[in-house]
Design an enzyme around this catalytic site. Structure first.
Site, PDB file in Angstrom:
ATOM      1  N   GLU A 105     -16.652  -9.445  13.388  1.00 55.78           N
ATOM      2  CA  GLU A 105     -15.329 -10.232  13.722  1.00 55.78           C
ATOM      3  C   GLU A 105     -14.894  -9.817  15.040  1.00 55.78           C
ATOM      4  O   GLU A 105     -14.710  -8.759  15.300  1.00 55.78           O
ATOM      5  CB  GLU A 105     -14.072  -9.795  12.461  1.00 55.78           C
ATOM      6  CG  GLU A 105     -14.151 -10.161  11.423  1.00 55.78           C
ATOM      7  CD  GLU A 105     -12.915  -9.789  10.396  1.00 55.78           C
ATOM      8  OE1 GLU A 105     -11.981  -9.658  11.117  1.00 55.78           O
ATOM      9  OE2 GLU A 105     -13.093  -9.710   9.261  1.00 55.78           O
ATOM     10  N   GLU A 110      -5.337 -19.811   8.540  1.00 52.73           N
ATOM     11  CA  GLU A 110      -5.235 -19.659   7.111  1.00 52.73           C
ATOM     12  C   GLU A 110      -3.681 -19.530   7.018  1.00 52.73           C
ATOM     13  O   GLU A 110      -3.281 -18.493   7.212  1.00 52.73           O
ATOM     14  CB  GLU A 110      -6.191 -18.394   6.916  1.00 52.73           C
ATOM     15  CG  GLU A 110      -7.652 -18.913   7.050  1.00 52.73           C
ATOM     16  CD  GLU A 110      -8.481 -17.522   6.845  1.00 52.73           C
ATOM     17  OE1 GLU A 110      -8.644 -17.157   5.466  1.00 52.73           O
ATOM     18  OE2 GLU A 110      -8.973 -17.004   7.909  1.00 52.73           O
ATOM     19  N   LYS A 118      -2.187 -16.294   4.972  1.00 53.08           N
ATOM     20  CA  LYS A 118      -2.693 -14.963   5.517  1.00 53.08           C
ATOM     21  C   LYS A 118      -1.421 -14.253   5.913  1.00 53.08           C
ATOM     22  O   LYS A 118      -0.325 -14.742   6.312  1.00 53.08           O
ATOM     23  CB  LYS A 118      -3.764 -14.888   6.758  1.00 53.08           C
ATOM     24  CG  LYS A 118      -5.088 -15.196   6.049  1.00 53.08           C
ATOM     25  CD  LYS A 118      -6.144 -14.685   7.132  1.00 53.08           C
ATOM     26  CE  LYS A 118      -5.970 -13.092   7.020  1.00 53.08           C
ATOM     27  NZ  LYS A 118      -7.481 -12.558   7.755  1.00 53.08           N
ATOM     28  N   GLU A 158      -1.680 -13.567  11.987  1.00 53.86           N
ATOM     29  CA  GLU A 158      -2.784 -13.550  11.233  1.00 53.86           C
ATOM     30  C   GLU A 158      -3.114 -15.315  10.539  1.00 53.86           C
ATOM     31  O   GLU A 158      -4.351 -15.535  10.274  1.00 53.86           O
ATOM     32  CB  GLU A 158      -2.573 -12.702   9.691  1.00 53.86           C
ATOM     33  CG  GLU A 158      -2.565 -11.233  10.182  1.00 53.86           C
ATOM     34  CD  GLU A 158      -3.846 -10.747  10.647  1.00 53.86           C
ATOM     35  OE1 GLU A 158      -4.895 -11.194   9.975  1.00 53.86           O
ATOM     36  OE2 GLU A 158      -3.786  -9.917  11.229  1.00 53.86           O
TER      37      GLU A 158
END
Length: 341
Positions: free
Chosen positions: A265, A313, A316, A322
Site C-alpha cells: 500500500e 470508500e 472508511k 480515509e
C-alpha cells in the site's frame, strides 16, 4: 537511403529494449481493491476496469468469492488477504489452514493468477493477535505445499512503518525494541521460505507528522529537483526512497539483508485533511508510478508496488482522509490522468 543489416539489427534491439522496459514498468504497479463502501460497482465491472486501464496486479483484503470468480481468465495477478480475525483459528489448527486454502485458493487455480497469501494486515506487536501471525503463516505455508499448489504462491504478512524505531538517516534504520521479537520471527520465516515481506509505506502520513519543518511537501511528493538528504554516498530526493531504505537497513540489522520487500500500500488522499488535494495526490501517484521501476538508492531495480486504492470508500474512517484515496470514483470515472500502460 537503404539501411545496412547492422543498422536494422541495432534498431530492432533498441525497440526490444524499450518494449521490455515498458513491460517491466507496468508489471511493477498494482492497485488495492478496497470495498469499505456502499456504492461500488459489482466485481465483474471492477475486473473490466482493471483490464481496460492496463492494471495487471490487484490486492484484495479477504478471499471474496465474487471477486475471485470474476478474476478467472483475466490474467490479473492477485494478492489474497487473510482477515486479521481469522489468524487465531488458522494458527491453532492445521486443519483450519488446510480448509482455508481448499476453500479460498485451490478452486480458483489455475484460472486465477494468485501470487501471494497475506496472513494479516498491519498487526502491531502489542496486539493480542500478534502471537498468531507466525503460526498462521506456517500452517498456511504447509497447507499450500501439501496441496501441490503452484510454487509461485508465497505466504507472507503485511507490516507498516510503525514497527520502525529509527528511520533517519536511512542507513540508521532499525526496528523498535518492542517490535524486535515479532519482526525477527516473521523475517526468519520469510527467509526460510523465500517469500517477500509485504509493507505499507505512506510518505503522506510521515509528512503529516511534521509538515512545516523537517519534511517538505515536495520531498514527500517525489517532486524535489535535487538531493535533500545525503546519507554517506547515497543521496535522497524523495521521502518514499528514504522510508524504503530505512526499512532495508533495519532488515539488514536482523540478518535479513536479502529479503525482498513488496510495497502493498502507498497513496495520497485527495480531500479531507492537510495537503490532501487532487493536485497533490495526482502528483504523488504520477511521480511514484514513473519512479518505482528504478528502485531505491540502496536497492536499485523494479520495486513491486500497489497503489491505495482503486475507489474512494465512503464508509472508511475515522479520519476524513480515509474516504479519499481512490484513483477512481465509485462511478468508475478516473480522478487523475494516470497511464498504467
Amino acid at each position: 537511403m537503404a539501411l545496412s543489416k547492422k543498422s536494422v539489427m541495432a534498431a530492432l534491439l533498441l525497440l526490444l529494449l524499450i518494449t521490455s522496459q515498458g513491460k517491466s514498468s507496468v508489471q511493477s504497479i498494482g492497485v488495492n481493491y478496497g470495498k469499505i463502501a456502499d456504492d461500488l460497482p459489482p466485481a465483474t465491472e471492477v475486473i473490466a476496469l482493471y483490464k481496460t486501464s492496463g492494471i495487471g496486479k490487484m490486492r484484495i483484503f479477504d478471499p471474496n468469492q465474487a471477486t475471485l470468480q470474476a478474476l478467472k481468465g483475466s490474467g490479473i495477478s492477485v494478492i489474497v488477504g487473510v482477515v486479521n480475525n481469522d489468524l487465531q483459528g488458522l494458527a491453532t489448527s492445521p486443519a483450519a489452514a488446510n480448509g482455508w486454502v481448499q476453500t479460498n485458493i485451490s478452486p480458483y487455480l489455475p484460472d486465477v493468477n494468485i501470487s501471494y497469501i497475506a496472513a494479516g494486515n498491519e498487526i502491531k506487536p502489542s496486539d493480542p493477535l500478534a502471537q498468531y501471525v507466525g503460526p498462521a503463516m506456517q500452517n498456511l505455508y504447509n497447507a499450500v505445499t501439501s496441496s501441490n499448489l503452484p510454487t509461485q504462491i508465497k505466504v507472507s504478512t503485511v507490516i507498516d512503518m510503525s514497527l520502525m524505531g529509527n528511520t533517519y538517516p536511512p542507513s540508521s534504520g532499525s526496528f523498535s525494541d518492542n517490535a524486535s521479537a515479532y519482526i525477527n520471527a516473521i523475517a526468519s520465516f520469510l527467509v526460510s521460505t523465500k517469500a517477500p515481506l509485504l509493507a505499507n509505506v505512506y510518505p503522506y502520513f510521515a509528512y503529516l507528522s511534521d509538515p512545516t519543518t523537517d519534511i517538505k511537501l515536495d520531498y514527500a511528493l517525489l517532486n524535489s529537483s535535487g538531493v535533500v538528504v545525503q546519507d554517506g554516498n547515497l543521496g535522497y530526493q524523495n521521502l518514499f526512497d528514504a522510508m524504503m531504505d530505512s526499512l532495508y537497513s533495519a532488515l539488514e540489522k536482523i540478518g535479513a539483508a536479502n529479503l525482498t520487500v513488496i510495497v502493498t500500500e502507498t497513496g495520497w488522499p485527495s480531500d479531507g485533511g492537510v495537503a490532501a488535494t487532487v493536485d497533490n495526490a495526482g502528483t504523488y501517484y504520477k511521480n511514484l508510478m514513473s519512479h518505482v521501476n528504478n528502485g531505491t538508492p540502496k536497492r536499485p531495480g523494479p520495486l513491486e508496488t500497489y497503489l491505495f486504492a482503486l475507489f474512494d470508500e465512503d464508509q472508511k474512517g475515522p479520519a476524513e482522509t480515509e474516504k479519499h484515496f481512490g484513483l477512481f470514483s465509485p462511478t468508475k470515472q478516473p480522478k487523475y490522468q494516470l497511464s498504467f500502460s
